[in-house]
Design a protein around this motif. Sequence first.
Motif, short mmCIF file in Angstrom:
data_model
loop_
_atom_site.label_atom_id
_atom_site.label_comp_id
_atom_site.label_asym_id
_atom_site.label_seq_id
_atom_site.Cartn_x
_atom_site.Cartn_y
_atom_site.Cartn_z
N LYS A 170 40.44 36.44 43.28
CA LYS A 170 40.81 36.74 44.66
C LYS A 170 42.04 35.94 45.08
CE LYS A 170 39.86 38.20 48.98
NZ LYS A 170 39.05 39.23 49.59
N ALA A 171 42.02 34.65 44.76
CA ALA A 171 43.16 33.81 45.11
C ALA A 171 44.44 34.32 44.46
CB ALA A 171 42.89 32.37 44.69
N GLN A 172 44.31 34.76 43.20
CA GLN A 172 45.51 35.28 42.51
C GLN A 172 46.03 36.55 43.18
OE1 GLN A 172 45.36 35.27 38.07
NE2 GLN A 172 43.32 34.47 38.41
N LEU A 174 45.96 37.18 46.16
CA LEU A 174 46.64 36.81 47.39
C LEU A 174 47.96 36.10 47.09
CD1 LEU A 174 43.54 35.60 49.44
CD2 LEU A 174 44.81 37.73 49.72
#
Lengths: 270, 267
Positions: A170-172, A174
Amino acid sequence: MRWINRRPGRLAAVALAALPFVLALIAYAVASDLRRAENPADKLLPAPARILETAVNLATVPDRRSGDILLWLDTAASLTRLAEGAAISAGLGLGFGLLIGLLPGVRAGAAPFVSVISLIPPLAILPILFIVFGLGELSKVALIVIGIAPVLIRDIAQRTAEIPEEMLVKAQTLGASTWTILTRVALPQVLPRLIGALRLALGPAWLFLIAAEAIASTEGLGYRIFLVRRYFAMDVIIPYVVWITLLAFLMDLGLRSLHRRAFPWSGPAT
Amino acid sequence: MSFVSVRDIFQSYGPRPILERVSLDVEEGEFVSIVGASGCGKSTFLRLLLAQERPTRGTISIAGAPPAQEPDRDRGVVFQRYSVFPHMTVRGNLIAAEEFGGAGVIPRFFGARRREAAARADEVLGRVGLAHVADQYPAALSGGMQQRLAIAQALAGRPRVLLLDEPFGALDPGTRLSMHVFLQELRAETGMTVFMVSHDLEEAFKLGDRVLVFDKPRWDPIEPEAYGATITYDFDARNGGVPFQAAAAAARALHEPQREDDHVPAS
């Protein structure tokens, strides 16, 4: 009603918690009385009143030779060493743990090494530390670090690796870089774990501290205990042991409260 | 070339094939539901779309870009669980969506930039009905609210496609229905291209423009894992899954041009 379903009330719980302490004190007093009835000069189990008197003296009366109040001198020396060792170990644990847990390349290179290092019995290399770092403060702090840092590194690495893959993906999506993921996703999530790991590591840290002080030191709680051992001065040893236990308890309490205050999102500390 | 172009994908883990000969073209703005039995590779396909894994063979490209090597900002994602950051407040999660993308050495906004991001976050939270819990941590939210936050966070990154991996699988039926409405409204607003893996056929047909069924076209009873799965059906799910009506109406209009009042508008 089944025993597994019988819960003590609040008052009963407090009483039950106090009971073993009271029993231990009574057992000591009785044993001490019995021994002193046989030999009034018995040194092994001094009377509780005598222990209390010595403890008060240790904490209030300056030493005749040096003019220092021994208990505070020893406490300050020991706590400084312990704090330095714990802080350095926590830093190492956090830094290496995060890198090993998050970066497969670092994990491949460093994880086996850390695993092997953590298997070395720290006390076995204490002589090496004294030879390399001398008999000063450095070797004592180094023993604590060598004793607990590998455990902290492994624990933090494990916790970092346990961060759900979904969250990293998820962080990637974003747009987060490795650095961003390290500082904004992984670091905040393992900080509470670091406190937990540190609480567990403080026990061994005390062990290594006292061992190092017993062997080569001029002040410190461990030094004092091993010094007066030669005179069977149980009236000094027992207050020191109680004092160390109290310090350890307060540290654990402090870390637990820090965990609760600093990381309200992470649930209760155990 | 179509917006999302999947060309002849094979994916195997070791000797075990999971997907074989998967090809797909999806236009911008389409909502594609993906269904199939457990272990038929639909989640694998989503991971490939996400570029979380690279296919053994074949290519996937979005908007004509070269195949991605790792997850990037073109792909927004919502998983069944762990889709929001538990250590950030609800508002912090949305601000992070902006911070992560525009990160320098310190991946955090300060001062005016943070206030602006917070204002944008609050506006989004108002739209998705989470304004009243902006300062709480996700653990304090219900499952439905967490997923709404996760979707809002994914959209805050302005992805080209939105990938949903059983996003409502852990929700109770009532919450699920309200999430359907929420998602349909968001979609009407943004015109986003969406891929959604689902276990729920009804949900897949209700939300999707197309429903893809993953299944194994070949089956070896001795060795069930010998073959991989592929897209075996590609349903047109528009108009309640009855495309025939629209086609029939169009055909009637073609054949009976004189009777204008009989005209059923094709939507």
